[in-house]
Write an enzyme that holds these catalytic residues in place. Structure first.
Site, mmCIF file in Angstrom:
data_model
loop_
_atom_site.group_PDB
_atom_site.id
_atom_site.type_symbol
_atom_site.label_atom_id
_atom_site.label_comp_id
_atom_site.label_asym_id
_atom_site.label_seq_id
_atom_site.Cartn_x
_atom_site.Cartn_y
_atom_site.Cartn_z
ATOM 1 N N ASP A 1 -2.583 29.313 -42.869
ATOM 2 C CA ASP A 1 -3.393 28.859 -44.138
ATOM 3 C C ASP A 1 -4.576 27.605 -43.464
ATOM 4 O OD1 ASP A 1 -2.219 30.365 -46.051
ATOM 5 O OD2 ASP A 1 -1.037 28.877 -46.837
ATOM 6 N N LYS B 1 -8.173 29.875 -47.542
ATOM 7 C CA LYS B 1 -9.212 29.832 -48.401
ATOM 8 C C LYS B 1 -10.057 28.438 -48.191
ATOM 9 C CE LYS B 1 -6.267 32.041 -51.266
ATOM 10 N NZ LYS B 1 -4.993 32.163 -50.504
ATOM 11 N N MET C 1 -2.388 20.144 -56.370
ATOM 12 C CA MET C 1 -3.785 20.894 -56.636
ATOM 13 C C MET C 1 -4.307 20.348 -57.892
ATOM 14 S SD MET C 1 -2.902 24.883 -55.711
ATOM 15 C CE MET C 1 -1.324 25.123 -56.361
HETATM 16 N N1 SAH Z 1 3.283 24.644 -49.788
HETATM 17 C C1 SAH Z 1 2.757 23.266 -49.989
HETATM 18 C C2 SAH Z 1 1.759 23.369 -51.189
HETATM 19 C C3 SAH Z 1 0.529 24.273 -51.158
HETATM 20 S S1 SAH Z 1 -0.686 24.073 -52.314
HETATM 21 C C4 SAH Z 1 3.710 22.120 -49.851
HETATM 22 O O1 SAH Z 1 4.936 22.486 -49.935
HETATM 23 O O2 SAH Z 1 3.160 21.248 -49.767
HETATM 24 C C5 SAH Z 1 -1.947 23.297 -51.847
HETATM 25 C C6 SAH Z 1 -1.612 21.778 -52.175
HETATM 26 O O3 SAH Z 1 -0.779 21.180 -51.673
HETATM 27 C C7 SAH Z 1 -2.788 20.978 -52.333
HETATM 28 O O4 SAH Z 1 -3.840 21.180 -53.142
HETATM 29 C C8 SAH Z 1 -2.536 19.438 -52.409
HETATM 30 O O5 SAH Z 1 -1.884 19.298 -53.737
HETATM 31 C C9 SAH Z 1 -0.934 19.836 -51.644
HETATM 32 N N2 SAH Z 1 -0.907 19.117 -50.403
HETATM 33 C C10 SAH Z 1 -0.788 20.018 -48.945
HETATM 34 N N3 SAH Z 1 -0.801 19.340 -48.081
HETATM 35 C C11 SAH Z 1 -1.099 18.074 -48.513
HETATM 36 C C12 SAH Z 1 -1.154 16.749 -47.870
HETATM 37 N N4 SAH Z 1 -1.160 16.662 -46.589
HETATM 38 N N5 SAH Z 1 -1.003 15.508 -48.969
HETATM 39 C C13 SAH Z 1 -1.329 15.582 -50.079
HETATM 40 N N6 SAH Z 1 -1.221 16.764 -50.608
HETATM 41 C C14 SAH Z 1 -1.263 17.946 -50.087
#
Ligand code: SAH
Length: 449
Positions: free
Chosen positions: A231, A253, A366
């Site tokens: 991703d 994306k 998100m």
């Molecule tokens: N599977 C991922 C989530 C993916 S959805 C997990 O478990 O973290 C994508 C969302 O994850 C983003 O919109 C944001 O809200 C969050 N996200 C991913 N990486 C992040 C980070 N380093 N800091 C804060 N939010 C994060």
């Protein structure tokens, strides 16, 4: 690049001699090194002062005969004097590399610090500039390599012919990978890898973005994968941990770039696995949290493809750690709800409001761009505007930024936040974290929504 004055090599000494001139401590040090090899070690000295030299298992001679250099691969000179000069001169005239202890200018080669898991050797050299650093690095690597590795390497060597006869090229590579990573015993593995190389997909959690928040298993599988499908949110440093020759396919994306639809990703994973590849499907955070893992797994199951899931540190957990926020807390918060704020329907918002009112901490993913609207809707469903909220942008990464305030503050407008993904916490537990670094929402200027 291009700044080394020496070239690291593994030099064959089997069936040859290593000659050491000297009878003291320095000679002993070199003798101990030389004796690790299968070369025959000869010490030339007129006066042995180190008793231990008699015990290292080297041949000791009292005078120098030029014939001793006939089959000699390397010479160490560990004393000064006429004898030393004679050996040096004779060795040089024959083109035998000489190391003069503590006289770098006279050395044709240096001896690196060595980690011995024969036949596996790790040599660490600073070209003589910083021996203390070399020793430090050596101690670190020693701790990483199990003492058993030598046995495994030997075993791999002894199985070479059988493996070549029994397995195809791809299967053989996998056999060795499994053997050296300790997945199983040789006989079992030989059988397991016979036949067609079956493709497989590993759903791997990459964590929030810092390389050292990756699990050891994730790291190991990344190194075994033939293809890495990742991703956009997975940072380059993590993707780089894969094998150098692994194919890398970004499917994320990103605004303005061609991106894959979920259906295309599903099809891609199935196709790669059918080609017999081992596919690392690398997802940010934990693969099972808001990562559309459900759809990918359904596609794999339908196609009869084997899979494995490696958990990762989800963004909300990294955000909790960054801010010392106990997302569950006795008498305050009995639980935590991870949810996506994006596309939340009014029924869901009703549920969240009810849960949050009973003390459950909300960890919203998100939700950054729609934070104000979401907060407003939650208040509209009965949530207390004074409820504490905290936002972590770039959780678990060096460049993180924090914001704090109340649900009411958040509802007032769109806060101009730093770039990057964000987690929004809502609930009393937030007040029990350490948000000292955080910008206060109440004090910031808002773009009124
Ligand atoms: N599977 C991922 C989530 C993916 S959805 C997990 O478990 O973290 C994508 C969302 O994850 C983003 O919109 C944001 O809200 C969050 N996200 C991913 N990486 C992040 C980070 N380093 N800091 C804060 N939010 C994060």
């Amino acid at each position: 690049m291009g700044e080394l004055n020496t070239f690291p090599v593994s030099y064959k000494v089997k069936g040859k001699r290593i000659v050491i001139v000297g009878g003291g401590e320095e000679a002993l040090n070199k003798a101990r090194l030389a004796i690790m090899t299968t070369a025959s070690v000869v010490i030339i000295s007129e006066a042995i002062s180190s008793k231990e030299l008699y015990e290292v298992g080297a041949e000791i001679v009292g005078r120098f005969e030029t014939s001793v250099l006939d089959d000699t691969a390397l010479v160490f000179v560990a004393e000064t004097g006429i004898l030393a000069e004679q050996v040096k001169a004779e060795a040089r005239s024959r083109g035998i590399p000489v190391n003069v202890v503590d006289v770098p200018g006279e050395c044709d080669f240096y001896t690196p610090s060595i980690i011995d898991r024969a036949p596996l050797t790790v040599a660490i050299s600073t070209e003589g500039d910083a021996p203390v650093l070399a020793r430090l690095v050596r101690a670190k690597i020693e701790a990483l390599l199990s003492p058993d590795l030598g046995r495994v390497a030997r075993l791999a060597g002894s199985l070479r012919e059988r493996v070549a006869d029994a397995l195809g090229k791809v299967q053989a590579k996998r056999f060795y990978e499994d053997l050296v990573t300790g997945v199983g015993e040789p006989e079992v593995l030989l059988e397991a890898h016979a036949g067609e190389a079956a493709g497989e997909v590993w759903l791997i959690g990459a964590g929030p973005g810092a390389e050292d928040l990756l699990t050891l298993r994730a790291q190991r599988l990344l190194q075994a994968a033939d293809v890495i499908v990742h991703d956009q949110l997975v940072p380059d440093a993590v993707i780089e941990m894969g094998r150098r020759d692994a194919e890398r396919i970004p499917v994320g994306k990103k605004k303005g770039h061609h991106s894959f639809t979920q259906a295309q990703i599903n099809t891609l994973l199935v196709r790669l696995a059918r080609e017999g590849k081992r596919v690392a499907r690398l997802k940010s955070g934990d693969p099972m949290v808001l990562g559309r893992a459900g759809e990918e797994l359904a596609a794999l199951r339908k196609a009869g493809i084997g899979y494995q899931i490696v958990p990762g540190i989800s963004a909300a957990m990294a955000a909790a750690a960054d801010t010392a926020t106990p997302v569950t807390l006795r008498k305050v918060s009995p639980g935590v709800l991870f949810a996506t704020a994006h596309g939340a329907q009014s029924e869901e918002l009703d549920h969240w409001a009810a849960l949050a009112s009973s003390g459950v901490t909300l960890g919203l993913y998100m939700g950054k761009s729609i934070a104000a609207g979401t907060a407003g809707k939650l208040i509209g469903r009965g949530m207390n505007p004074s409820l504490p909220i905290g936002i972590v942008v770039n959780a678990g990464r060096r460049e993180r930024s924090l914001y704090r305030g109340s649900l009411g503050d958040l509802a007032t407008g769109d806060l101009a936040m730093e770039d990057g993904p964000a987690i929004i916490f809502v609930g009393e537990a937030v007040a029990h974290g350490d948000w000292a670094e955080a910008a206060d929402l109440a004090e910031r200027t808002y773009k009124v929504a």
